[in-house]
Design an enzyme around this catalytic site. Structure first.
Site, PDB file in Angstrom:
ATOM      1  N   HIS A  30      48.552  44.525  25.880  1.00  0.00           N
ATOM      2  CA  HIS A  30      47.782  43.550  26.652  1.00  0.00           C
ATOM      3  C   HIS A  30      46.545  43.150  25.858  1.00  0.00           C
ATOM      4  O   HIS A  30      45.836  44.002  25.303  1.00  0.00           O
ATOM      5  CB  HIS A  30      47.366  44.144  28.002  1.00  0.00           C
ATOM      6  CG  HIS A  30      48.513  44.265  28.954  1.00  0.00           C
ATOM      7  ND1 HIS A  30      49.762  43.760  28.685  1.00  0.00           N
ATOM      8  CD2 HIS A  30      48.594  44.832  30.177  1.00  0.00           C
ATOM      9  CE1 HIS A  30      50.557  44.007  29.706  1.00  0.00           C
ATOM     10  NE2 HIS A  30      49.876  44.669  30.626  1.00  0.00           N
TER      11      HIS A  30
ATOM     12  N   LYS B  30      42.854  40.952  42.008  1.00  0.00           N
ATOM     13  CA  LYS B  30      42.689  39.497  42.005  1.00  0.00           C
ATOM     14  C   LYS B  30      43.182  38.889  43.309  1.00  0.00           C
ATOM     15  O   LYS B  30      42.729  37.822  43.732  1.00  0.00           O
ATOM     16  CB  LYS B  30      43.457  38.903  40.815  1.00  0.00           C
ATOM     17  CG  LYS B  30      43.273  37.403  40.631  1.00  0.00           C
ATOM     18  CD  LYS B  30      43.773  36.950  39.271  1.00  0.00           C
ATOM     19  CE  LYS B  30      45.273  37.022  39.166  1.00  0.00           C
ATOM     20  NZ  LYS B  30      45.947  35.927  39.895  1.00  0.00           N
TER      21      LYS B  30
END
Length: 887
Positions: free
Chosen positions: A160, A553
Site C-alpha cells: 500500500h 471513512k
C-alpha cells in the site's frame, strides 16, 4: 513587526530543546548531523540557501515556542517570499533534516533497548519471557507452556503506497546509520573519528544531491524487491534470535531441546493484492513467489554452510549415530563427486561433512536441479533433525541446540517460500466474471486474467509448497455467496483435468454494515461443502479479516473503532460456539485514521477469545521499515507484540475487557451514535467531496509516485465512495488536520457529559483508553494555525468552522480525560518526538501551502504549473518524513 534578534532566535531554539529534555547522546547526534547538513548546504546549495533555511527554521521555532506572538505571520511571509526555485531547495533541506532526525531517534531507541537487554523485570509485560512468567503465575506453568507453544504472530507486508521516500534515499540513510554506529565506537579526537565524520559528510552530501521523490511509480516487482530488503537485512536472522532470547530466559542452560517453537509467520500482499491494482497480474504473482524463494534459499544455503563449517567435531569425541551414517550414505550416493571432495576435507568429521552436503541440496533446490533438490522444507527439517539427534546422542548438546537449532527455526519459519503470498480481489470482480462464464460466451481479458490467477496459485503451491500461497481474501464480502464464488472460479480455472489449488478463502469485512452482518455471513458459509471440507482438513481453523480503513471513512473513526470491537466480540463468540479456531486478521494502516498506533496496547484491548494466542495484521509503507528495518527495533517490536498476544489471552485480561465493555456499554452507545451523526454532518454535507479535494492536496497526492496501485478506484472526486482510504487519510495528514483520526470524538464526549465517569472509563476500559491515546497522538501532530490556512483554500466557511470547532472540542475533551494539562502529557517520550519535529514540519507545511495556493488560484482550464507542482510533491515527501505515520 520585526525579525528576531540573534539572541531572541537562540532563546527560541534553546527553549525548544530544553522543554523536550532530549537525552544527551541523542542531542549530540542531532547536533552533529544537523551541523554536517548545514555544511553541505553551504558547500553544495545555491548562494544564500543556508541562510534562508536558517531564517525559516528560526521563525517557525519562534512561532512554535511563543504561539501568542506575531512570529507565525513572519514565518508565512518568509515562506511566501522565496522564489519557486529557492522554496524547492529549502523544502529539500528540511526533508533531509527529518531523515537525519529520524535516524538519530532510531539510534536513541536502540541505545535504550540495549540498556534494557536482560532486564525484563523493568517491563514484565513488554517481553515474552515476562508475559510468560505472569501467565504461569495465573494459570500454572504447564498451561502457560501450552499457550507458548501455540503462540502465533503473523505480520503481512503490503505494498500500500504510504512510503513517500525513495528506496535510494532509504539506502543512503541506512549507510549513514552504520556510520553513526561506527562513530559511537570510535575514540574521540583522533584520525579515526575524523575519517568517520568525513564519510558521514560524504553520505549526507549524497543524500542532499539525490532526488527525494520518484520520477515514476514503482512496478509491483520493484515493490517486491523493496520488501525483500527487509528480510535480507533483518528478519531472516532476527527472528531466530528472538526465539533464542526467549528460550535462554526460560531455560538458561543452552544444552536442552528448546521450549520455544517458531511463532512468527510472515505473509505478503506484495505481488498478490490485485484489488484495484491492474498492474498485479498472475505473471507478477508467479514472479513475486520466485523472488521470495530465491532470497530465502540463498539465506538457508549460506546459513547451512556456516553452521556446517563450524561442526569440526571429531568422530572419536562425537561419534555419529546410525541414522546420521545412513543419511550420509543416501546423500553420497546422490552426489558422489561432491561427497568425495567434502569427505577428503573432513575425513573424521561426520557431522560437518553431512551438513555441508545438505547445503548442496539447498543449492540444488534453488537452482531447480531435480536430481538433488528437496521436494519440500519438511524433508530438509527431517534431515537437520537427524544431524541434531546424532549430536545430542553423542553428548554434544550445545552444538545440537545451538546454531543448528537456529537454522532449523529458520526453515520452520520461512520454509522455501519466505513469505506466504496472499491474493486479494474485490467481490464485485468475481461476480462479474462468473456471470460471463455462466453465460457461456466469449471470455474477456478480465475473465482470463482472473482464472489465470488460480492457475498461478496452483503453480506456486506445487513449486514452493502449500504454505507459499493459498490464502485468498475477498474484499467487500457482503454475502456467503461472495466467498463461495472463489471456489467456483477455481474449478472453472483448472477444468476437469487440472488440480484445484488448496484455498483458505478469507472474508474481508470493511464497511460499517458489513461488520454488523459478519456473524450471519459466517454462519451461512461454514455449511458450504467446500468451506466445510476445508474446516475439517485444517482442524476447524478459520481466518476472518477486518478492515479498519474503509469503516473509518464510512462512519468516522470513533464509530468505526466501536463497531470493530463489537464485530470481533460477536465473531469470537460465534467461533467459540462452533468449536472453530479463529484468527482475526486486522487490516491496519500506519496512520491512526486507519487503525494505526501501538499494536501491543491495541492487542490488550481486544474482546475475550478474539486473540486466543493468535494475532495477524497488515504492515505497510513506512511502518514496515520503521518496525523491521533495524534488527534491534525489530526484535523489540516482535517481542512486545508477542508478549501482548500471550497476555491478551490471560483470564484476568479477558475478564477486565469483558467487565469494562459491559459496564461502559451505555457510554459506547452514546459515543458511537453521536460521533457518527457528527461525522455525517460533515461528509454528507452538499459539496463536501470537491471541497475536501480543494482544501487538501488529495488530487496531488495521487501524482506522487508512492506505489504501483492507483489512488482511486474511479475517476470522480464528486463522491468519496471510490476514494481509497489511504489518500483520504494521507491528504488530511498533509493538511495538518488529521481529521480521519479524531473527528466526532469531541462532540461524542460532550454528549456523554459525565467527565468523572469518562475519566474512570479511561482508567478501566482498555478500548477507550487506546482510542483516547491514539486521538491524542493524532491531534498532537495536527496544528490549528496551519489547518486554518488549508481550510481557507475553500469557499465553505461553514465546513471550515465545523472542522475547527470539532478539533478544539476534541482536544479539550482528550486533555481533560487523559490528564496532565496538554496532549500526550502521560507519554513523555512520544510527546518529545512530536514537539521536536513540529516546528520543522511547520516550515514544510508553509511551503506546501504556497504551492497549493498557486495551483488552486490558476485558471481551471490552464495546465498545472510544473514548478509549483514539483514543490508541492517535495513538501508532501518532507511532511511525511516529519510526521512518520502518514498512511
Amino acid at each position: 513587526m520585526h525579525d528576531p534578534t540573534p539572541t531572541e532566535a537562540l532563546d527560541a531554539v534553546g527553549r525548544l530543546e530544553a522543554e523536550q529534555e532530549i537525552p544527551e547522546q541523542m542531542r549530540a547526534d542531532v547536533r552533529l548531523l544537523g551541523s554536517l547538513l548545514g555544511r553541505v548546504l553551504r558547500e553544495s546549495g545555491s548562494t544564500g540557501l543556508y541562510e534562508d533555511v536558517e531564517r525559516l527554521r528560526i521563525a517557525t521555532i519562534h512561532a512554535y515556542t511563543d504561539p501568542g506572538s506575531e512570529a507565525f505571520d513572519r514565518a508565512v511571509r518568509i515562506a511566501d517570499a522565496f522564489s519557486v526555485e529557492r522554496a524547492d531547495e529549502v523544502a529539500r533541506a528540511f526533508t533531509a533534516y527529518f531523515h537525519l532526525v529520524n535516524l538519530a531517534e532510531e539510534h536513541q531507541r536502540v541505545r535504550v533497548l540495549r540498556e534494557r537487554e536482560g532486564q525484563p523485570e523493568r517491563d514484565p509485560r513488554g517481553t515474552i519471557a515476562g508475559a510468560f512468567a505472569e501467565l504461569a503465575a495465573e494459570i500454572g506453568a504447564d498451561a502457560a507452556r501450552e499457550r507458548l507453544r501455540s503462540l502465533r504472530f503473523h505480520p503481512v507486508f503490503t505494498a500500500h503506497p504510504t512510503e513517500a521516500r525513495r528506496r535510494a534515499v532509504s539506502t543512503s540513510i541506512r549507510r549513514l546509520s552504520s556510520l553513526v554506529d561506527e562513530l559511537g565506537a570510535t575514540p574521540q579526537g583522533g584520525s579515526a573519528e575524523r575519517r568517520v565524520e568525513r564519510l558521514m559528510l560524504e553520505e549526507i552530501d549524497t543524500l542532499w544531491r539525490t532526488a527525494p521523490i520518484r520520477a515514476e511509480k514503482p512496478s509491483p516487482q520493484d515493490e517486491v524487491r523493496a520488501v525483500m530488503a527487509v528480510f535480507d537485512d533483518t528478519l531472516f536472522t532476527t527472528v531466530p534470535e528472538i526465539y533464542r532470547r526467549v528460550d535462554d530466559t526460560l531455560q538458561a542452560s543452552g544444552d536442552r531441546p528448546p521450549i520455544v517453537e517458531p511463532f512468527v509467520r510472515v505473509g505478503s500482499w506484495v505481488g498478490g493484492d490485485r484489488d484495484g491494482n491492474p498492474f498485479v497480474t498472475a505473471k507478477v504473482s508467479r514472479k513475486a513467489a520466485a523472488i521470495a524463494s530465491e532470497h530465502v534459499l540463498l539465506g538457508l544455503e549460506r546459513a547451512a554452510q556456516r553452521v556446517g563449517r563450524g561442526l569440526t567435531l571429531d568422530a572419536t569425541t562425537t561419534p555419529p549415530s546410525d541414522d546420521l551414517l545412513a543419511l550420509w550414505d543416501r546423500l553420497r550416493s546422490a552426489d558422489e563427486e561432491a561427497a568425495a571432495e567434502i569427505a577428503k576435507r573432513s575425513p573424521d568429521e561426520p557431522h560437518r561433512r553431512t551438513l555441508l552436503l545438505l547445503s548442496r541440496k539447498i543449492v540444488a533446490t534453488r537452482t531447480r536441479d531435480a536430481d538433488l533438490a528437496y521436494r519440500d522444507p519438511e524433508h530438509l527439517i527431517a534431515d537437520l533433525r537427524v544431524v541434531q539427534g546424532s549430536l545430542a546422542q553423542a553428548g554434544a548438546a550445545r552444538q545440537a541446540y545451538g546454531q543448528l537449532q537456529e537454522l532449523i527455526w529458520q526453515v520452520e519459519t520461512y520454509g522455501f517460500h519466505l513469505a506466504e503470498l496472499e491474493v486479494r480481489q474485490h467481490s464485485a470482480v468475481h461476480a462479474t466474471v462468473l456471470a460471463e462464464l455462466d453465460a457461456g460466451g466469449a471470455r474477456s481479458a478480465q475473465t482470463e486474467e482472473v482464472l489465470e490467477v488460480f492457475r498461478a496459485i496452483s503453480y506456486i503451491q506445487e513449486r514452493f509448497g502449500p504454505r507459499a500461497a493459498g490464502r485468498y481474501i475477498v474484499s467487500f464480502t457482503r454475502s456467503a455467496e461472495d466467498l463461495a464464488n472463489v471456489h467456483r472460479l477455481a474449478r472453472y480455472a483448472v477444468g476437469d483435468t487440472g488440480t484445484v489449488p488448496v484455498l483458505d478463502v478469507i472474508p474481508l469485512f470493511e464497511t460499517f454494515a458489513d461488520l454488523q452482518a459478519a456473524p450471519r455471513i459466517l454462519a451461512e458459509i461454514v455449511d458450504h461443502p467446500e468451506f466445510s471440507a476445508r474446516l475439517d482438513a485444517t482442524g476447524r481453523r478459520l481466518e476472518v479479516m477486518l478492515g479498519y480503513s474503509d469503516s473509518s471513512k464510512d462512519v468516522g473513526p470513533v464509530a468505526a473503532n466501536l463497531a470493530l470491537y463489537e464485530a470481533q466480540a460477536a465473531i469470537a463468540a460465534w467461533a467459540q460456539e462452533q468449536r472453530i479456531e479463529l484468527t482475526l486478521f486486522h487490516g491496519r494502516g500506519g496512520a491512526l485514521g486507519r487503525g494505526g498506533g501501538p499494536a501491543n496496547s491495541a492487542i490488550l484491548a481486544q474482546p475475550p477469545h478474539s486473540v486466543d494466542g493468535r494475532f495477524k495484521l497488515t504492515e505497510q509503507g513506512e511502518v514496515i521499515f520503521a518496525r523491521y528495518g533495524d534488527a534491534d527495533i525489530a526484535m523489540r517490536h516482535i517481542d512486545q507484540v508477542a508478549a501482548a498476544i500471550l497476555t491478551a489471552s490471560a483470564p484476568s485480561n479477558e475478564e477486565r475487557n469483558r467487565a469494562a465493555a459491559e459496564r461502559y456499554a451505555g457510554i459506547a452507545q452514546a459515543l458511537e451514535t453521536t460521533s457518527r451523526a457528527r461525522f455525517f454532518e460533515l461528509v454528507k454535507a452538499p459539496g463536501f467531496a470537491p471541497w475536501f479535494a480543494t482544501v487538501t492536496p488529495m488530487e496531488e497526492v495521487g501524482l506522487l509516485a508512492l506505489g504501483s496501485r492507483p489512488a482511486r478506484r474511479g475517476l470522480s472526486v464528486e463522491s468519496l465512495e471510490d476514494l481509497r482510504a489511504i489518500p483520504w487519510v494521507f491528504a488530511w495528514t498533509q493538511a495538518r488536520i488529521n481529521l480521519a483520526g479524531w473527528f466526532g470524538l469531541g462532540t461524542a464526549l460532550e454528549a456523554v457529559g459525565d467527565e468523572a465517569q469518562l475519566v474512570e472509563a479511561y482508567a478501566e476500559w482498555p478500548l477507550f483508553r487506546t482510542m483516547i491515546d491514539n486521538v491524542a497522538m493524532s491531534l498532537a501532530k495536527a496544528d490549528d494555525r496551519i489547518a486554518r490556512q488549508y481550510l481557507a483554500l475553500g469557499d465553505r466557511d461553514d465546513l471550515a468552522a465545523l472542522v475547527m470547532d470539532e478539533m478544539a472540542l476534541t482536544r479539550d475533551g482528550v486533555v481533560r480525560i487523559s490528564g496532565g494539562g496538554e496532549l500526550l502529557a502521560n507519554k513523555p517520550v512520544l510527546q518529545r518526538a512530536v514537539k521536536l519535529r513540529s516546528p520543522y514540519v511547520d516550515a514544510l507545511s508553509l511551503l506546501q501551502l504556497r504551492a497549493l495556493r498557486a495551483l488552486r488560484d490558476a485558471p481551471v482550464d490552464a495546465p498545472a504549473d510544473p514548478e509549483q507542482q514539483h514543490l508541492l510533491l517535495l513538501s508532501v515527501s518532507g511532511v511525511a518524513a516529519g510526521l512518520q505515520n502518514t498512511g
